[in-house]
Scaffold this motif. Structure first.
Motif, PDB file in Angstrom:
ATOM      1  N   CYS A  31       0.836  -1.201   0.000  1.00 39.47           N
ATOM      2  CA  CYS A  31       0.000   0.000   0.000  1.00 39.47           C
ATOM      3  C   CYS A  31       0.869   1.248   0.000  1.00 39.47           C
ATOM      4  O   CYS A  31       0.569   2.241  -0.681  1.00 39.47           O
ATOM      5  CB  CYS A  31      -0.927   0.005   1.210  1.00 39.47           C
ATOM      6  SG  CYS A  31      -2.164  -1.307   1.236  1.00 39.47           S
ATOM      7  N   GLY A  34       2.283   2.248  -3.402  1.00 41.63           N
ATOM      8  CA  GLY A  34       1.276   2.947  -4.193  1.00 41.63           C
ATOM      9  C   GLY A  34       1.080   4.378  -3.726  1.00 41.63           C
ATOM     10  O   GLY A  34       0.979   5.313  -4.535  1.00 41.63           O
ATOM     11  N   ASP A  35       1.034   4.573  -2.407  1.00 40.54           N
ATOM     12  CA  ASP A  35       0.857   5.904  -1.844  1.00 40.54           C
ATOM     13  C   ASP A  35       2.014   6.822  -2.217  1.00 40.54           C
ATOM     14  O   ASP A  35       1.813   7.998  -2.557  1.00 40.54           O
ATOM     15  CB  ASP A  35       0.719   5.793  -0.324  1.00 40.54           C
ATOM     16  CG  ASP A  35       0.220   7.069   0.310  1.00 40.54           C
ATOM     17  OD1 ASP A  35      -0.862   7.546  -0.089  1.00 40.54           O
ATOM     18  OD2 ASP A  35       0.907   7.606   1.203  1.00 40.54           O
ATOM     19  N   ILE A  37       3.806   6.682  -4.839  1.00 42.47           N
ATOM     20  CA  ILE A  37       3.744   7.011  -6.268  1.00 42.47           C
ATOM     21  C   ILE A  37       2.924   8.279  -6.490  1.00 42.47           C
ATOM     22  O   ILE A  37       3.263   9.112  -7.339  1.00 42.47           O
ATOM     23  CB  ILE A  37       3.162   5.829  -7.068  1.00 42.47           C
ATOM     24  CG1 ILE A  37       4.174   4.677  -7.124  1.00 42.47           C
ATOM     25  CG2 ILE A  37       2.764   6.257  -8.482  1.00 42.47           C
ATOM     26  CD1 ILE A  37       3.607   3.388  -7.666  1.00 42.47           C
ATOM     27  N   LEU A  48       1.655   4.393 -11.577  1.00 39.07           N
ATOM     28  CA  LEU A  48       0.615   3.800 -10.722  1.00 39.07           C
ATOM     29  C   LEU A  48      -0.011   2.583 -11.400  1.00 39.07           C
ATOM     30  O   LEU A  48      -0.280   1.569 -10.742  1.00 39.07           O
ATOM     31  CB  LEU A  48      -0.458   4.834 -10.393  1.00 39.07           C
ATOM     32  CG  LEU A  48      -1.532   4.366  -9.404  1.00 39.07           C
ATOM     33  CD1 LEU A  48      -0.925   4.056  -8.039  1.00 39.07           C
ATOM     34  CD2 LEU A  48      -2.640   5.413  -9.264  1.00 39.07           C
ATOM     35  N   TRP A  51       2.270  -0.251 -10.944  1.00 40.33           N
ATOM     36  CA  TRP A  51       2.149  -0.772  -9.567  1.00 40.33           C
ATOM     37  C   TRP A  51       0.936  -1.688  -9.456  1.00 40.33           C
ATOM     38  O   TRP A  51       1.016  -2.781  -8.882  1.00 40.33           O
ATOM     39  CB  TRP A  51       2.035   0.395  -8.589  1.00 40.33           C
ATOM     40  CG  TRP A  51       1.611   0.000  -7.207  1.00 40.33           C
ATOM     41  CD1 TRP A  51       2.414  -0.441  -6.194  1.00 40.33           C
ATOM     42  CD2 TRP A  51       0.278  -0.001  -6.673  1.00 40.33           C
ATOM     43  NE1 TRP A  51       1.662  -0.714  -5.064  1.00 40.33           N
ATOM     44  CE2 TRP A  51       0.356  -0.450  -5.338  1.00 40.33           C
ATOM     45  CE3 TRP A  51      -0.970   0.347  -7.194  1.00 40.33           C
ATOM     46  CZ2 TRP A  51      -0.768  -0.570  -4.520  1.00 40.33           C
ATOM     47  CZ3 TRP A  51      -2.102   0.225  -6.385  1.00 40.33           C
ATOM     48  CH2 TRP A  51      -1.991  -0.226  -5.067  1.00 40.33           C
ATOM     49  N   TRP A  52      -0.188  -1.270  -9.990  1.00 37.09           N
ATOM     50  CA  TRP A  52      -1.420  -2.050  -9.903  1.00 37.09           C
ATOM     51  C   TRP A  52      -1.257  -3.389 -10.637  1.00 37.09           C
ATOM     52  O   TRP A  52      -1.700  -4.435 -10.143  1.00 37.09           O
ATOM     53  CB  TRP A  52      -2.569  -1.231 -10.468  1.00 37.09           C
ATOM     54  CG  TRP A  52      -3.879  -1.940 -10.672  1.00 37.09           C
ATOM     55  CD1 TRP A  52      -4.679  -1.866 -11.766  1.00 37.09           C
ATOM     56  CD2 TRP A  52      -4.556  -2.826  -9.753  1.00 37.09           C
ATOM     57  NE1 TRP A  52      -5.803  -2.646 -11.610  1.00 37.09           N
ATOM     58  CE2 TRP A  52      -5.753  -3.244 -10.378  1.00 37.09           C
ATOM     59  CE3 TRP A  52      -4.268  -3.303  -8.488  1.00 37.09           C
ATOM     60  CZ2 TRP A  52      -6.653  -4.109  -9.780  1.00 37.09           C
ATOM     61  CZ3 TRP A  52      -5.171  -4.176  -7.881  1.00 37.09           C
ATOM     62  CH2 TRP A  52      -6.351  -4.574  -8.522  1.00 37.09           C
ATOM     63  N   TYR A  95      -6.441   1.184  -5.482  1.00 39.08           N
ATOM     64  CA  TYR A  95      -5.949   1.757  -6.740  1.00 39.08           C
ATOM     65  C   TYR A  95      -6.858   2.905  -7.202  1.00 39.08           C
ATOM     66  O   TYR A  95      -6.378   3.972  -7.596  1.00 39.08           O
ATOM     67  CB  TYR A  95      -5.874   0.661  -7.798  1.00 39.08           C
ATOM     68  CG  TYR A  95      -5.659   1.143  -9.208  1.00 39.08           C
ATOM     69  CD1 TYR A  95      -4.497   1.829  -9.560  1.00 39.08           C
ATOM     70  CD2 TYR A  95      -6.608   0.902 -10.199  1.00 39.08           C
ATOM     71  CE1 TYR A  95      -4.292   2.276 -10.859  1.00 39.08           C
ATOM     72  CE2 TYR A  95      -6.413   1.338 -11.494  1.00 39.08           C
ATOM     73  CZ  TYR A  95      -5.256   2.027 -11.819  1.00 39.08           C
ATOM     74  OH  TYR A  95      -5.062   2.468 -13.108  1.00 39.08           O
ATOM     75  N   LEU A  98      -6.189   5.932  -5.010  1.00 40.40           N
ATOM     76  CA  LEU A  98      -4.942   6.607  -5.349  1.00 40.40           C
ATOM     77  C   LEU A  98      -5.093   7.414  -6.645  1.00 40.40           C
ATOM     78  O   LEU A  98      -4.506   8.496  -6.785  1.00 40.40           O
ATOM     79  CB  LEU A  98      -3.811   5.584  -5.478  1.00 40.40           C
ATOM     80  CG  LEU A  98      -3.456   4.839  -4.183  1.00 40.40           C
ATOM     81  CD1 LEU A  98      -2.421   3.756  -4.451  1.00 40.40           C
ATOM     82  CD2 LEU A  98      -2.963   5.803  -3.105  1.00 40.40           C
ATOM     83  N   ARG A  99      -5.891   6.915  -7.556  1.00 39.13           N
ATOM     84  CA  ARG A  99      -6.162   7.674  -8.777  1.00 39.13           C
ATOM     85  C   ARG A  99      -6.908   8.967  -8.459  1.00 39.13           C
ATOM     86  O   ARG A  99      -6.723   9.986  -9.154  1.00 39.13           O
ATOM     87  CB  ARG A  99      -6.973   6.821  -9.753  1.00 39.13           C
ATOM     88  CG  ARG A  99      -6.134   5.816 -10.529  1.00 39.13           C
ATOM     89  CD  ARG A  99      -6.969   5.000 -11.486  1.00 39.13           C
ATOM     90  NE  ARG A  99      -7.775   5.830 -12.388  1.00 39.13           N
ATOM     91  CZ  ARG A  99      -8.603   5.332 -13.304  1.00 39.13           C
ATOM     92  NH1 ARG A  99      -8.726   4.001 -13.434  1.00 39.13           N
ATOM     93  NH2 ARG A  99      -9.307   6.114 -14.076  1.00 39.13           N
TER      94      ARG A  99
END
Length: 275
Positions: A31, A34-35, A37, A48, A51-52, A95, A98-99
């Motif tokens: 997590c 991702g954060d 990024i 991102l 990453w996903w 995801y 984060l988007r």
């Protein structure tokens, strides 16, 4: 990564037995990547998306390899997913959350903010609950979701100043208007009576979410109860620190010392026994 980036989460994780502890660290680290990024230079939609894709591969037992070899976090997450039924759908919601940061989401009302809190933190409860083991089915997962949302709202209240420096504002427009907090006040980092009233409102909401989420802790198995109770109590302590700071989250970062966390343990243990 867990120890360095979230001392409070790390504090609670130490009460898990080793295999569960390592799985929780793997989930947190994935997590966190991702954060980072969306928060650090060099990120963006393409990074991102990569990453996903890597997360999906790890969770389905196909750790992605590059010329430099597999990423250690991918290996750890792949191992954790082989030991515990960590749902891909929870990471998919993360995801999407984060988007929202990358796309500059505007938070018009509490529904928008609640959705964001669900996606970037609430669903972490869906990841951790299978590692703990639990009874009560979907009802327990809803409690876990609420606890994660409470923690994210706590993060938002702690980090208003830091987020503004990144060009982000999570405080809903409807509440800003209701309490008479203007963009000019925020840009000037003014801790006005109006701003304090808004912070009191959101702090009370976060405490309500903590209370709702803790109702599911008795459904967790074994030492997972103490681990989650300790983490929740320590995280809620950030709200106490924010109050002690006079709601100045522009110049002062609300935090809970290691000593204060340790002093919370008897209460956490007692709550767990009562549950």
């Amino acid at each position: 990564m867990t120890r360095d980036h979230s001392k409070t989460f790390y504090f609670g994780s130490r009460f898990f037995p080793l295999p569960q502890r390592q799985a929780v660290w793997a989930v947190y680290a994935a997590c966190r990547v991702g954060d980072d990024i969306v928060d650090e230079p060099g990120g963006g939609p393409v990074v991102l998306s990569d990453w996903w894709a890597r997360v999906q591969s790890a969770l389905t037992g196909r750790v992605a390899f590059s010329q430099a070899g597999p990423h250690p976090v991918d290996l750890a997450l792949g191992w954790a997913a082989g030991q515990f039924p960590i749902p891909v759908s929870a990471f998919q919601e993360l995801y999407l959350g984060l988007r929202m940061d990358l796309e500059g989401q505007v938070y018009r009302d509490m529904d928008d903010l609640e959705l964001y809190c669900r996606r970037v933190a609430g669903v972490v409860g869906f990841m951790i609950a299978p590692i703990c083991g639990y009874s009560g089915g979907d009802r327990t997962l809803e409690y876990a979701l609420r606890l994660g949302q409470a923690m994210q709202l706590t993060n938002i209240l702690r980090d208003v100043g830091e987020d503004l420096a990144r060009g982000r504002l999570y405080l809903p427009e409807s509440l800003l208007n209701e309490y008479g907090v203007t963009p000019a006040m925020l840009e000037a980092a003014e801790v006005t009576p109006e701003y304090c009233a808004l912070m009191r409102h959101l702090t009370a909401l976060a405490r309500t979410w903590y209370a709702e989420g803790r109702a599911g802790i008795p459904q967790l198995q074994g030492s997972g109860r103490l681990a989650v109770t300790a983490a929740a109590r320590a995280y809620e302590g950030i709200l106490d620190a924010l109050e002690r700071n006079g709601y100045d989250n522009f110049r002062r970062r609300a935090s809970v010392s290691g000593t204060r966390k340790l002093l919370m343990l008897p209460q956490a243990w007692w709550e767990m026994k009562l549950g």
